[in-house]
Scaffold this motif. Sequence first.
Motif, mmCIF file in Angstrom:
data_model
loop_
_atom_site.group_PDB
_atom_site.id
_atom_site.type_symbol
_atom_site.label_atom_id
_atom_site.label_comp_id
_atom_site.label_asym_id
_atom_site.label_seq_id
_atom_site.Cartn_x
_atom_site.Cartn_y
_atom_site.Cartn_z
ATOM 1 N N LEU A 146 -4.645 1.864 10.571
ATOM 2 C CA LEU A 146 -5.910 2.587 10.619
ATOM 3 C C LEU A 146 -6.786 2.235 9.419
ATOM 4 O O LEU A 146 -6.346 2.281 8.276
ATOM 5 C CB LEU A 146 -5.638 4.087 10.635
ATOM 6 N N ARG A 147 -7.998 1.855 9.683
ATOM 7 C CA ARG A 147 -8.969 1.581 8.626
ATOM 8 C C ARG A 147 -10.281 2.257 9.031
ATOM 9 O O ARG A 147 -11.142 1.664 9.672
ATOM 10 C CB ARG A 147 -9.186 0.072 8.443
ATOM 11 N N SER A 148 -10.385 3.523 8.678
ATOM 12 C CA SER A 148 -11.558 4.310 9.054
ATOM 13 C C SER A 148 -12.089 5.011 7.817
ATOM 14 O O SER A 148 -11.570 4.846 6.706
ATOM 15 C CB SER A 148 -11.189 5.329 10.132
ATOM 16 N N GLU A 149 -13.100 5.831 8.009
ATOM 17 C CA GLU A 149 -13.736 6.524 6.885
ATOM 18 C C GLU A 149 -12.753 7.422 6.139
ATOM 19 O O GLU A 149 -12.885 7.621 4.931
ATOM 20 C CB GLU A 149 -14.915 7.353 7.404
ATOM 21 N N GLY A 150 -11.745 7.929 6.831
ATOM 22 C CA GLY A 150 -10.807 8.838 6.204
ATOM 23 C C GLY A 150 -9.609 8.181 5.558
ATOM 24 O O GLY A 150 -8.669 8.870 5.148
ATOM 25 N N VAL A 151 -9.618 6.849 5.438
ATOM 26 C CA VAL A 151 -8.473 6.113 4.905
ATOM 27 C C VAL A 151 -8.892 5.311 3.680
ATOM 28 O O VAL A 151 -9.900 4.605 3.696
ATOM 29 C CB VAL A 151 -7.885 5.161 5.963
ATOM 30 N N THR A 152 -8.117 5.416 2.606
ATOM 31 C CA THR A 152 -8.326 4.598 1.412
ATOM 32 C C THR A 152 -7.124 3.676 1.244
ATOM 33 O O THR A 152 -5.983 4.136 1.176
ATOM 34 C CB THR A 152 -8.463 5.480 0.156
ATOM 35 N N VAL A 153 -7.384 2.373 1.190
ATOM 36 C CA VAL A 153 -6.312 1.389 1.057
ATOM 37 C C VAL A 153 -5.996 1.200 -0.420
ATOM 38 O O VAL A 153 -6.841 0.784 -1.210
ATOM 39 C CB VAL A 153 -6.720 0.046 1.690
ATOM 40 N N ILE A 154 -4.770 1.505 -0.802
ATOM 41 C CA ILE A 154 -4.310 1.318 -2.177
ATOM 42 C C ILE A 154 -3.540 0.019 -2.308
ATOM 43 O O ILE A 154 -3.679 -0.712 -3.285
ATOM 44 C CB ILE A 154 -3.457 2.523 -2.616
ATOM 45 N N ASP A 155 -2.732 -0.291 -1.320
ATOM 46 C CA ASP A 155 -1.994 -1.553 -1.262
ATOM 47 C C ASP A 155 -1.979 -1.976 0.197
ATOM 48 O O ASP A 155 -1.328 -1.334 1.032
ATOM 49 C CB ASP A 155 -0.574 -1.356 -1.786
ATOM 50 N N ALA A 156 -2.678 -3.047 0.513
ATOM 51 C CA ALA A 156 -2.821 -3.462 1.907
ATOM 52 C C ALA A 156 -1.565 -4.109 2.455
ATOM 53 O O ALA A 156 -1.354 -4.132 3.676
ATOM 54 C CB ALA A 156 -4.004 -4.427 2.042
ATOM 55 N N ASP A 157 -0.732 -4.655 1.613
ATOM 56 C CA ASP A 157 0.430 -5.406 2.083
ATOM 57 C C ASP A 157 1.609 -4.501 2.421
ATOM 58 O O ASP A 157 2.287 -4.701 3.431
ATOM 59 C CB ASP A 157 0.848 -6.441 1.032
ATOM 60 N N LEU A 158 1.908 -3.516 1.581
ATOM 61 C CA LEU A 158 3.110 -2.708 1.793
ATOM 62 C C LEU A 158 3.097 -1.932 3.097
ATOM 63 O O LEU A 158 4.101 -1.987 3.827
ATOM 64 C CB LEU A 158 3.323 -1.793 0.581
ATOM 65 N N PRO A 159 2.106 -1.164 3.516
ATOM 66 C CA PRO A 159 0.936 -0.756 2.747
ATOM 67 C C PRO A 159 1.181 0.589 2.065
ATOM 68 O O PRO A 159 2.158 1.276 2.327
ATOM 69 C CB PRO A 159 -0.121 -0.610 3.826
ATOM 70 N N ILE A 160 0.221 0.945 1.194
ATOM 71 C CA ILE A 160 0.123 2.295 0.648
ATOM 72 C C ILE A 160 -1.281 2.774 0.964
ATOM 73 O O ILE A 160 -2.262 2.110 0.593
ATOM 74 C CB ILE A 160 0.365 2.332 -0.872
#
Length: 337
Positions: A146-160
């Motif tokens: 999920l990559r929407s307004e309510g999501v902040t990507v901290i680590d895209a690979d793991l992900p976190i």
Amino acid sequence: MRFAVVIPFYQRDSGILSRALTSVFQQELPAEASLQVFIVDDSSPTPAAAEVELLPEVQRARVTLMRQPNGGPGAARNTGLDAVAEGGFDYVAFLDSDDFWAKDHLAEALALLERGHDFYFCDHLRTEDDITYFNRTERLRILRELRSEGVTVIDADLPILAFDRRTLTSAYVETYLSQTSTIVVRQGFVQDLRFDTRLRNAGEDHMFWISLVMAGARTVVSWKCNVFCGQGVNIYFDAFDWTSTKVVDRIGYMLMFFQMVGRSFDLEPEDRATLGGMIRRYRRAYSYLFLRALLQRKKPSFDLMWKLAIGDPALLPAMPWRFLSVLPNREAESKSW
């Protein structure tokens, strides 16, 4: 940073608690971090004290052991939280007595919580499985991408990923996301919040996590598997034997849980519609399993039945109809229970 680790204890076999405590004291924490363990012996057949006494003195000094009449895991965790509330801790971590942590579990949680988050959980693996919980749970697979307004990507690979309240509430209404032993939370958010002991056999932890999110806890989720769940006494998983009346009670408590969510929280229309579907599913399941048990001359909990009927007066009159509607497709329907 001061961690409090809360462990409810009720086991029949010795050695299980020792494994959990070994994983706690092997945590590779920063020099400025410390921890105190709060073990609540819930009238366990195998007393916790016997295994605590085996600890080296330096570790034993960091254990607070309490014993109480048996009240279930939620009541035991509440006793631990009551003790934690008086200690001035920064974070609370939960660990079930038959589970254990990877060495960097608390350090990785701390690094993310110190970036401004309040509520952390990660992936876990049951020791009898070959795939982690996040990888076999559809809603968590969706959240991962999920990559929407309510999501902040901290680590895209793991992900976190960090999620806002709206996104995570919707997911929690539909699915159990966070196993208890993966949770680390800022202590201020659980200073007064407690597990609902009415949900003795199922749903008490799920309700607690939803309450945290609805209270505004900023949530961060790691897809790294840092927690391993062993095989000990487990009220929830012990109630999957379809020949036992325990399964009737588990389904009844799940129905109670979803009804309590609907009464307790101000949900978005889409979430309330999802919740309505879950309630209908578990009404059908409970009606079928309760009447099936009676027909098999078994005795499910009438006390739980009356509690459900008080909150849902239409439950009992519709039981025979629901039983008959489930009967032809019971094998297919039961897969969703």
